[in-house]
Write a protein that holds these residues in place. Structure first.
Motif, PDB file in Angstrom:
ATOM      1  N   GLN A  69       0.849  -1.184   0.000  1.00 37.32           N
ATOM      2  CA  GLN A  69       0.000   0.000   0.000  1.00 37.32           C
ATOM      3  C   GLN A  69       0.888   1.238   0.000  1.00 37.32           C
ATOM      4  OE1 GLN A  69      -3.287  -0.352   0.021  1.00 37.32           O
ATOM      5  NE2 GLN A  69      -4.060   1.718   0.404  1.00 37.32           N
ATOM      6  N   VAL A  70       0.552   2.198  -0.813  1.00 37.04           N
ATOM      7  CA  VAL A  70       1.284   3.448  -0.850  1.00 37.04           C
ATOM      8  C   VAL A  70       0.287   4.578  -0.655  1.00 37.04           C
ATOM      9  CG1 VAL A  70       1.146   3.540  -3.375  1.00 37.04           C
ATOM     10  CG2 VAL A  70       2.857   4.893  -2.186  1.00 37.04           C
ATOM     11  N   GLN A  71       0.664   5.546   0.155  1.00 37.07           N
ATOM     12  CA  GLN A  71      -0.177   6.720   0.379  1.00 37.07           C
ATOM     13  C   GLN A  71       0.396   7.888  -0.393  1.00 37.07           C
ATOM     14  OE1 GLN A  71      -0.221   6.898   4.693  1.00 37.07           O
ATOM     15  NE2 GLN A  71      -2.119   5.712   4.767  1.00 37.07           N
ATOM     16  N   LEU A  72      -0.472   8.631  -1.032  1.00 40.89           N
ATOM     17  CA  LEU A  72      -0.053   9.700  -1.935  1.00 40.89           C
ATOM     18  C   LEU A  72      -0.633  11.035  -1.492  1.00 40.89           C
ATOM     19  CD1 LEU A  72      -0.813   7.739  -5.229  1.00 40.89           C
ATOM     20  CD2 LEU A  72       1.397   7.938  -4.069  1.00 40.89           C
ATOM     21  N   VAL A  73       0.204  12.065  -1.530  1.00 41.95           N
ATOM     22  CA  VAL A  73      -0.246  13.408  -1.176  1.00 41.95           C
ATOM     23  C   VAL A  73       0.210  14.381  -2.255  1.00 41.95           C
ATOM     24  CG1 VAL A  73      -0.156  15.269   0.503  1.00 41.95           C
ATOM     25  CG2 VAL A  73      -0.129  12.891   1.287  1.00 41.95           C
ATOM     26  N   GLU A  74      -0.753  15.028  -2.907  1.00 37.50           N
ATOM     27  CA  GLU A  74      -0.449  16.002  -3.946  1.00 37.50           C
ATOM     28  C   GLU A  74      -0.305  17.396  -3.355  1.00 37.50           C
ATOM     29  OE1 GLU A  74      -3.607  13.136  -5.729  1.00 37.50           O
ATOM     30  OE2 GLU A  74      -3.270  14.220  -3.855  1.00 37.50           O
ATOM     31  N   THR A 111      -9.370  19.412 -10.658  1.00 43.11           N
ATOM     32  CA  THR A 111      -8.641  18.813  -9.549  1.00 43.11           C
ATOM     33  C   THR A 111      -7.741  17.740 -10.128  1.00 43.11           C
ATOM     34  OG1 THR A 111     -10.417  19.259  -7.982  1.00 43.11           O
ATOM     35  CG2 THR A 111      -8.811  17.577  -7.368  1.00 43.11           C
ATOM     36  N   TYR A 112      -6.466  17.800  -9.775  1.00 38.48           N
ATOM     37  CA  TYR A 112      -5.471  16.879 -10.305  1.00 38.48           C
ATOM     38  C   TYR A 112      -5.124  15.834  -9.249  1.00 38.48           C
ATOM     39  CZ  TYR A 112      -4.795  19.715 -14.453  1.00 38.48           C
ATOM     40  OH  TYR A 112      -4.988  20.371 -15.647  1.00 38.48           O
ATOM     41  N   TYR A 113      -5.117  14.597  -9.681  1.00 43.62           N
ATOM     42  CA  TYR A 113      -4.848  13.469  -8.799  1.00 43.62           C
ATOM     43  C   TYR A 113      -3.633  12.701  -9.292  1.00 43.62           C
ATOM     44  CZ  TYR A 113      -9.747  14.166  -7.453  1.00 43.62           C
ATOM     45  OH  TYR A 113     -10.935  14.694  -7.028  1.00 43.62           O
ATOM     46  N   CYS A 114      -2.810  12.244  -8.356  1.00 45.65           N
ATOM     47  CA  CYS A 114      -1.798  11.283  -8.750  1.00 45.65           C
ATOM     48  C   CYS A 114      -2.241   9.898  -8.290  1.00 45.65           C
ATOM     49  CB  CYS A 114      -0.420  11.638  -8.198  1.00 45.65           C
ATOM     50  SG  CYS A 114      -0.213  11.430  -6.432  1.00 45.65           S
ATOM     51  N   ALA A 115      -1.717   8.897  -8.956  1.00 42.60           N
ATOM     52  CA  ALA A 115      -2.110   7.526  -8.684  1.00 42.60           C
ATOM     53  C   ALA A 115      -0.926   6.605  -8.926  1.00 42.60           C
ATOM     54  CB  ALA A 115      -3.282   7.133  -9.575  1.00 42.60           C
ATOM     55  N   ALA A 116      -0.948   5.470  -8.239  1.00 40.77           N
ATOM     56  CA  ALA A 116       0.141   4.500  -8.326  1.00 40.77           C
ATOM     57  C   ALA A 116      -0.388   3.138  -8.759  1.00 40.77           C
ATOM     58  CB  ALA A 116       0.844   4.378  -6.982  1.00 40.77           C
ATOM     59  N   HIS A 117       0.385   2.483  -9.614  1.00 42.33           N
ATOM     60  CA  HIS A 117       0.036   1.144 -10.080  1.00 42.33           C
ATOM     61  C   HIS A 117       1.278   0.267 -10.052  1.00 42.33           C
ATOM     62  CE1 HIS A 117      -1.500  -2.119 -12.522  1.00 42.33           C
ATOM     63  NE2 HIS A 117      -0.529  -1.932 -13.392  1.00 42.33           N
ATOM     64  N   LEU A 118       1.224  -0.811  -9.263  1.00 44.28           N
ATOM     65  CA  LEU A 118       2.334  -1.769  -9.260  1.00 44.28           C
ATOM     66  C   LEU A 118       2.456  -2.362 -10.656  1.00 44.28           C
ATOM     67  CD1 LEU A 118       1.857  -3.574  -5.847  1.00 44.28           C
ATOM     68  CD2 LEU A 118       3.778  -2.122  -6.511  1.00 44.28           C
ATOM     69  N   SER A 129       4.349   7.665   0.451  1.00 46.61           N
ATOM     70  CA  SER A 129       4.902   6.940   1.592  1.00 46.61           C
ATOM     71  C   SER A 129       4.682   5.461   1.337  1.00 46.61           C
ATOM     72  CB  SER A 129       4.219   7.361   2.893  1.00 46.61           C
ATOM     73  OG  SER A 129       2.841   7.067   2.843  1.00 46.61           O
ATOM     74  N   GLY A 130       5.555   4.641   1.871  1.00 50.73           N
ATOM     75  CA  GLY A 130       5.439   3.218   1.617  1.00 50.73           C
ATOM     76  C   GLY A 130       6.591   2.729   0.763  1.00 50.73           C
ATOM     77  N   ARG A 131       6.711   1.415   0.695  1.00 49.71           N
ATOM     78  CA  ARG A 131       7.878   0.817   0.069  1.00 49.71           C
ATOM     79  C   ARG A 131       7.742   0.590  -1.421  1.00 49.71           C
ATOM     80  NH1 ARG A 131       9.450  -4.005   4.330  1.00 49.71           N
ATOM     81  NH2 ARG A 131       9.641  -2.683   6.183  1.00 49.71           N
ATOM     82  N   THR A 132       6.544   0.772  -1.947  1.00 51.07           N
ATOM     83  CA  THR A 132       6.311   0.322  -3.313  1.00 51.07           C
ATOM     84  C   THR A 132       6.421   1.419  -4.357  1.00 51.07           C
ATOM     85  OG1 THR A 132       3.928   0.623  -3.021  1.00 51.07           O
ATOM     86  CG2 THR A 132       4.833  -1.551  -2.526  1.00 51.07           C
ATOM     87  N   PHE A 133       6.831   2.626  -3.974  1.00 52.83           N
ATOM     88  CA  PHE A 133       6.853   3.720  -4.945  1.00 52.83           C
ATOM     89  C   PHE A 133       7.727   3.381  -6.135  1.00 52.83           C
ATOM     90  CE2 PHE A 133       6.327   7.949  -6.442  1.00 52.83           C
ATOM     91  CZ  PHE A 133       7.546   8.328  -6.987  1.00 52.83           C
ATOM     92  N   SER A 134       8.923   2.890  -5.887  1.00 52.29           N
ATOM     93  CA  SER A 134       9.847   2.611  -6.981  1.00 52.29           C
ATOM     94  C   SER A 134       9.422   1.398  -7.811  1.00 52.29           C
ATOM     95  CB  SER A 134      11.263   2.404  -6.443  1.00 52.29           C
ATOM     96  OG  SER A 134      11.301   1.303  -5.548  1.00 52.29           O
ATOM     97  N   SER A 135       8.421   0.665  -7.355  1.00 53.35           N
ATOM     98  CA  SER A 135       7.878  -0.463  -8.109  1.00 53.35           C
ATOM     99  C   SER A 135       6.576  -0.106  -8.806  1.00 53.35           C
ATOM    100  CB  SER A 135       7.619  -1.653  -7.173  1.00 53.35           C
ATOM    101  OG  SER A 135       8.799  -2.061  -6.536  1.00 53.35           O
ATOM    102  N   SER A 136       6.238   1.166  -8.778  1.00 47.96           N
ATOM    103  CA  SER A 136       4.941   1.607  -9.285  1.00 47.96           C
ATOM    104  C   SER A 136       5.077   2.554 -10.467  1.00 47.96           C
ATOM    105  CB  SER A 136       4.150   2.323  -8.186  1.00 47.96           C
ATOM    106  OG  SER A 136       3.894   1.477  -7.098  1.00 47.96           O
ATOM    107  N   ASN A 179      12.854   8.921  -7.592  1.00 49.97           N
ATOM    108  CA  ASN A 179      12.596   7.776  -6.724  1.00 49.97           C
ATOM    109  C   ASN A 179      13.307   7.900  -5.375  1.00 49.97           C
ATOM    110  OD1 ASN A 179      10.891   6.662  -8.597  1.00 49.97           O
ATOM    111  ND2 ASN A 179      12.319   5.102  -9.300  1.00 49.97           N
ATOM    112  N   ALA A 180      14.405   8.638  -5.339  1.00 50.79           N
ATOM    113  CA  ALA A 180      15.101   8.841  -4.063  1.00 50.79           C
ATOM    114  C   ALA A 180      14.255   9.672  -3.108  1.00 50.79           C
ATOM    115  CB  ALA A 180      16.439   9.511  -4.296  1.00 50.79           C
ATOM    116  N   LYS A 181      13.383  10.501  -3.661  1.00 44.81           N
ATOM    117  CA  LYS A 181      12.516  11.356  -2.846  1.00 44.81           C
ATOM    118  C   LYS A 181      11.082  10.845  -2.809  1.00 44.81           C
ATOM    119  CE  LYS A 181      15.163  15.588  -3.626  1.00 44.81           C
ATOM    120  NZ  LYS A 181      15.116  16.997  -4.120  1.00 44.81           N
ATOM    121  N   ASN A 182      10.829   9.703  -3.438  1.00 45.72           N
ATOM    122  CA  ASN A 182       9.469   9.157  -3.498  1.00 45.72           C
ATOM    123  C   ASN A 182       8.467  10.195  -4.015  1.00 45.72           C
ATOM    124  OD1 ASN A 182      10.352   6.717  -2.500  1.00 45.72           O
ATOM    125  ND2 ASN A 182       8.937   6.656  -0.774  1.00 45.72           N
ATOM    126  N   THR A 183       8.861  10.918  -5.043  1.00 50.81           N
ATOM    127  CA  THR A 183       8.034  12.016  -5.531  1.00 50.81           C
ATOM    128  C   THR A 183       7.921  11.971  -7.049  1.00 50.81           C
ATOM    129  OG1 THR A 183       8.662  13.401  -3.651  1.00 50.81           O
ATOM    130  CG2 THR A 183       7.744  14.519  -5.562  1.00 50.81           C
TER     131      THR A 183
END
Length: 126
Positions: A1-6, A93-100, A25-32, A74-78
């Motif tokens: 699970q990754v939490q995202l804040v725009e 309204t702009y949203y970011c989203a993550a997909h493994l 936040s979370g470990r999967t950002f660089s895999s997403s 990826n070093a900043k998870n951003t």
């Protein structure tokens, strides 16, 4: 699970620029694969841009191609969305989203994304 804040939304005149950020936040950002979507009042959410895991591949909606640039650190998870030559029709309204995802996958369908931020609002005045 990754939490995202725009962040980074605001009011800008037509022709101006804004840079949106999305911090994870979370470990999967660089895999997403990371995507940006937007939703204007009374309209459906629409795809804006996506970027692959390592940042080497990107894909844009025709409506923003040549004006918006997506990038990630990826070093900043951003992940970032640089928006230039803004138009009133970019107001949303702009949203970011993550997909493994695999290393080169670039999903442009909102249903493929597992995690979403709460959004940041952009208003472009004419």
């Amino acid at each position: 699970q990754v939490q995202l804040v725009e962040s980074g939304g605001g009011l800008v005149q037509a022709g101006g620029s804004l840079r949106l950020s999305c911090t994870a936040s979370g470990r999967t950002f660089s895999s997403s694969a990371m995507g940006w979507f937007r939703q204007a009042p009374g309209k459906e959410r629409e795809f804006v841009a996506t970027i692959s895991l390592g940042g080497t591949n990107t894909y844009y909606a025709d409506s923003v191609k040549g004006r918006f640039t997506v990038s990630r650190d990826n070093a900043k998870n951003t992940v970032y969305l640089q928006m230039n030559s803004l138009k009133p029709e970019d107001t949303a309204t702009y949203y970011c989203a993550a997909h493994l995802a695999g290393p080169y996958y670039l999903p442009d369908d909102a249903h493929e994304y597992e995690n979403w931020g709460r959004g940041t609002h952009v208003t472009v005045s004419s």
